[in-house]
Design a protein around this motif. Structure first.
Motif, short mmCIF file in Angstrom:
data_model
loop_
_atom_site.label_atom_id
_atom_site.label_comp_id
_atom_site.label_asym_id
_atom_site.label_seq_id
_atom_site.Cartn_x
_atom_site.Cartn_y
_atom_site.Cartn_z
N ARG A 1 7.71 70.15 12.31
CA ARG A 1 7.44 70.98 13.03
C ARG A 1 7.47 71.91 12.87
O ARG A 1 6.72 72.44 13.66
CB ARG A 1 8.63 70.35 14.16
N THR B 1 1.24 65.31 15.50
CA THR B 1 1.77 64.29 16.75
C THR B 1 0.83 63.19 18.10
O THR B 1 -0.26 63.83 17.94
CB THR B 1 3.04 64.52 17.93
N ILE C 1 6.54 62.33 20.07
CA ILE C 1 6.61 63.31 19.99
C ILE C 1 7.23 63.27 18.52
O ILE C 1 6.67 65.02 17.80
CB ILE C 1 7.75 64.29 20.20
#
Length: 323
Positions: A124, A162, A235
């Protein structure tokens, strides 16, 4: 709590596997995929599974020990069904006497959680919104690795993308929002299905636990986790979903081997059917077969007509008949 050691360890494994595969596969895209990064994630999973395999064996042995206690557990439940506090105390005493640990069954899963969270945090961090130099040197990375991962794709979708990634973030990556959504959605579906299959395989082979609390945990793992993944998968970066899918595939293979090597004990009497399973509908084929089996059993147990009476061992029956 400082988790940098987890992030650094996960990064070290991922980057070393990436470097190794860079000598084997091309660095450029093949079928819209940078395989050195994909294989780096795959072998990160394999490394973790190999390390945790001894604990997985202990998990199965612990489950077998718990299954062997099922008759005693049922006796306690019947005896203290109206006294929950005493029942829990007696259960703990039983576990201690038989050296069984019901929590051991969850230990491998708990140890895998930090790895998953670590990879989630690392991937991320790699996205176009975080292009600043200090970020590129975190956890053992450098700018070459960072930009290589930033430009890596899985079937045309960025490895960091995502389902919710918008077009502004994808600008300059060569990927469209539709492509990212399709790849992410397909991987999420595979992740949910394989998660359900992995848990179901274990439960069908080992049976539903007689302990209400343990049975509730089984139901939560079987149905609750896939439902949560349906929403949280949106996510997750594509690289993290790929990690989960590969982990599930390896888990299925490991379980097939281990469950064959360590079968359930023969004295286990718990119901192995899925909870809430309905009885056969009257008039159906299964219902007719069930009735036929009951009739055959009753016929086999019934005394046969015309059978000779058993002789009395002491005096015996009167020999001969009056003529």
């Amino acid at each position: 709590m400082n988790l940098n050691w987890i992030y650094t360890g996960i990064s070290w494994l991922l980057l070393n596997w990436h470097d190794l595969w860079s000598f084997v596969v091309p660095e450029h895209e093949v079928l819209g995929t940078h395989w050195s990064w994909v294989l780096g994630i795959v072998f990160l999973v394999i490394t973790i599974r190999v390390v945790l395999f001894p604990l997985f064996i202990k998990q199965i042995k612990s489950q077998r020990a718990m299954q062997a206690l099922q008759p005693k557990m049922k006796e306690l439940q019947a005896k203290y069904k109206n006294d929950r506090e005493t029942l829990q105390r007696k259960m703990v005493e039983l576990y201690r006497e038989e050296k069984a640990n019901p929590l051991m069954g969850c230990l491998p899963l708990l140890l895998q959680a930090p790895v998953f969270l670590g990879l989630l945090h690392v991937l991320r961090r790699i996205n176009p919104d975080n292009v600043y130099e200090p970020n590129q040197w975190l956890y053992g990375w450098d700018p070459d690795y960072w930009f290589s991962a930033l430009n890596a794709h899985v079937f045309g979708a960025p490895i960091w993308g995502t389902f919710l990634t918008d077009s502004e973030q994808l600008e300059g990556t060569g990927s469209s929002p539709l492509t990212v959504k399709i790849v992410s959605a397909l991987l999420v579906v595979v992740m949910i299905v394989t998660t359900f299959m992995t848990t179901r395989q274990m439960i069908l082979k080992t049976g539903w636990n007689a302990d209400p609390q343990q049975r509730m945990i089984q139901k939560l793992m079987l149905y609750g986790i896939p439902v949560m993944l349906l929403f949280s998968g949106a996510i997750f970066p594509i690289g993290v979903i790929l990690y989960w899918v590969v982990n599930n595939a390896i888990s299925l293979l490991q379980q097939m081997w281990v469950l064959r090597k360590y079968p359930p004990p023969k004295n286990v009497t718990e119901n192995k059917a899925m909870p809430g399973k309905k009885a056969p509908k009257p008039g159906s084929k299964k219902h007719a077969e069930m009735l036929r089996e009951k009739q055959e059993r009753a016929k086999a147990l019934a005394p046969k007509v015309g059978a000779k009476p058993v002789k009395n061992k002491k005096g015996g029956a009167t020999r001969g008949a009056s003529k």
